[in-house]
Design a protein around this motif. Structure first.
Motif, PDB file in Angstrom:
ATOM      1  N   SER A   7     123.230  48.691  98.833  1.00 21.52           N
ATOM      2  CA  SER A   7     124.160  47.438  99.194  1.00 21.52           C
ATOM      3  C   SER A   7     124.730  47.406  98.957  1.00 21.52           C
ATOM      4  O   SER A   7     126.118  46.168  99.756  1.00 21.52           O
ATOM      5  N   ASN A   8     125.155  47.269  97.453  1.00 21.29           N
ATOM      6  CA  ASN A   8     126.443  46.471  96.865  1.00 21.29           C
ATOM      7  C   ASN A   8     127.354  48.137  96.164  1.00 21.29           C
ATOM      8  O   ASN A   8     128.068  47.210  95.835  1.00 21.29           O
ATOM      9  N   ARG A   9     127.376  48.741  97.080  1.00 18.28           N
ATOM     10  CA  ARG A   9     128.173  50.065  96.885  1.00 18.28           C
ATOM     11  C   ARG A   9     129.602  50.228  97.156  1.00 18.28           C
ATOM     12  O   ARG A   9     130.061  50.494  96.104  1.00 18.28           O
ATOM     13  N   ASP A 110     125.983  43.713  85.555  1.00 20.05           N
ATOM     14  CA  ASP A 110     126.062  42.756  85.309  1.00 20.05           C
ATOM     15  C   ASP A 110     125.637  42.473  87.197  1.00 20.05           C
ATOM     16  O   ASP A 110     125.246  41.100  87.585  1.00 20.05           O
ATOM     17  N   LEU A 111     125.937  43.022  88.264  1.00 14.39           N
ATOM     18  CA  LEU A 111     125.754  42.611  89.607  1.00 14.39           C
ATOM     19  C   LEU A 111     124.119  42.752  89.801  1.00 14.39           C
ATOM     20  O   LEU A 111     123.876  41.382  90.175  1.00 14.39           O
ATOM     21  N   ALA A 112     123.574  43.257  88.546  1.00 14.75           N
ATOM     22  CA  ALA A 112     122.282  43.585  89.208  1.00 14.75           C
ATOM     23  C   ALA A 112     121.471  41.572  88.664  1.00 14.75           C
ATOM     24  O   ALA A 112     120.806  41.344  89.137  1.00 14.75           O
ATOM     25  N   PHE A 113     122.251  41.590  87.501  1.00 21.40           N
ATOM     26  CA  PHE A 113     121.663  39.726  86.649  1.00 21.40           C
ATOM     27  C   PHE A 113     122.479  38.828  87.775  1.00 21.40           C
ATOM     28  O   PHE A 113     121.613  38.418  87.458  1.00 21.40           O
ATOM     29  N   LYS A 114     123.653  39.055  87.817  1.00 19.16           N
ATOM     30  CA  LYS A 114     123.645  37.658  88.751  1.00 19.16           C
ATOM     31  C   LYS A 114     122.821  38.367  90.642  1.00 19.16           C
ATOM     32  O   LYS A 114     122.674  36.540  90.893  1.00 19.16           O
ATOM     33  N   GLN A 115     122.500  39.213  90.995  1.00 18.78           N
ATOM     34  CA  GLN A 115     122.090  39.008  92.211  1.00 18.78           C
ATOM     35  C   GLN A 115     120.039  38.778  91.758  1.00 18.78           C
ATOM     36  O   GLN A 115     119.908  38.149  92.682  1.00 18.78           O
TER      37      GLN A 115
END
Length: 387
Positions: A7-9, A110-115
């Motif tokens: 989803s975030n590639r 970082d992105l996993a924490f943000k989402q």
């Protein structure tokens, strides 16, 4: 994590590219990413997909096993090796190779924490395995490519120097052979002009060999063989060996008187070769029928040996350039341009200094500066520093 990466590639790739761009050398194209983060991210996704099947061990063909290594290089290993090679070719450092993969790990975290995305421990272990193998293969190939480049550069430099050496050796040998052939024919004698040509060629061969032996010793890092000897005897030997070249070059050699107690405690062969080279240069570049002066004297705790020529002086700024390898600043281009460079290294290895002083309109004064000692029957007696 599998669904999160799919989803975030694009977002993850964009973040990594921004970090890489910030570290790239000026003018670097995007080629370094050809086998980089985009490929690696797709391989991580592929690994996670295979681990969701009934045969999760098939993922090892993509990611490699834990700890990396053989028997078979994985897909990640192959592409990472190519990436390491590309980074080397584009001027990156080995630290930047590691950072390149670390960027993706940081972007995912970082992105996993943000989402607030949930990532299991097993999935993090898979990611770490992929990162570990990718970094190891990229760094290994980077190092191999760097070592190959360095080896090629060293081989090229060595071949160039050997080429110069062989060329000069052949020239001197051909000259000596031709002169000897004429003399053997009986039409001229050893005392004539042809005999002088033969002498000059033989002196040139001797000088070339002496410089080469000194360079071999310095380059190989062989230990010094220090011994105490008087400066008087040292100058006498220099005068004896230089007299023939002075005659061949049409110059006069003047040697000063020296305090018989003055001594040196250095590697005699290296210093003799260095001083001999300074005299060779002095005869080579001095005007015909001029004088070359060899002078030794003490100053406080140092012994100074001057070689003064009459070359006419140097252009501004040329003095220090003379000590660079393969540098020749006069019209006479015979020789390799290595003598002064080797001489300086030999003198510095003995705790000394080699310098040059330009005398405009007259010539140059080369000075060997070495620690001072006094002659003793049993041992070297160093002179204590003044002050």
């Amino acid at each position: 994590m599998y669904q999160f990466l799919i989803s975030n590639r694009d977002e993850l790739i964009a973040r990594c590219r921004a970090k890489v761009a910030g570290r790239s050398p000026p003018g670097t194209a995007g080629e370094e990413l050809k086998h980089g983060i985009t490929v690696f991210l797709d391989q991580v996704i592929k690994t996670l997909a295979l681990e969701r099947t009934a045969d999760p061990m098939r993922s090892r063909k993509v990611s490699g096993r834990s700890g990396g290594g053989k028997p078979a290089l994985s897909e990640i290993g192959e592409s990472a090796a190519q990436h390491g090679k590309e980074l080397m070719q584009h001027g990156f450092t080995v630290e930047e190779v590691v950072h390149d993969y670390g960027d993706l790990c940081q972007a995912i975290t970082d992105l996993a924490f943000k989402q607030d995305a949930a990532i299991s421990i097993d999935e993090f272990r898979t990611l770490n395995r992929c990162l570990d193998n990718a970094i190891a293969n990229a760094v290994t190939e980077f190092g191999y490519q760097r070592d190959s480049v360095v080896a090629d550069q060293q081989a090229h430099a060595l071949n160039e120097r050997l080429g110069f050496f062989a060329h000069e050796l052949r020239n001197q040998l051909c000259t000596a052979t031709l002169a000897l052939s004429v003399i053997k024919g009986g039409s001229v004698g050893l005392g004539g002009a042809t005999g002088v040509v033969l002498d000059r060629a033989l002196v040139g061969l001797s000088n070339l060999i002496d410089r080469s032996l000194a360079e071999v010793r310095m380059t190989a890092g062989l230990p010094l063989h220090n011994r105490l000897f008087s400066v008087v005897d040292f100058l006498a030997e220099l005068k004896l060996s230089a007299s023939l070249e002075a005659d061949v070059r049409g110059c006069k050699l003047n040697v000063s008187s020296v305090d018989p107690q003055l001594a040196l405690d250095v590697d005699r062969d290296l210093i003799l070769a260095a001083a001999g080279n300074l005299l060779q240069n002095a005869f080579k570049f001095s005007h015909p029928h001029s004088e070359v002066t060899l002078n030794a004297y003490a100053m406080a705790d140092r012994v100074l040996i001057d070689v003064e020529d009459q070359c006419g002086g140097l252009p501004p700024g040329d003095a220090e350039k003379m000590f660079e390898a393969f540098t020749q600043g006069a019209e006479d281009r015979s020789g390799l341009g290595l003598g002064l460079s080797i001489s300086r290294r030999s003198i510095e290895a003995n705790g000394g200094i080699l310098s040059v002083r330009n005398v405009p309109g007259s010539g140059c004064v080369f000075t060997i500066d070495l620690p001072r000692h006094s002659v003793s029957r049993s041992r070297a007696v160093p002179v204590p520093p003044s002050g």
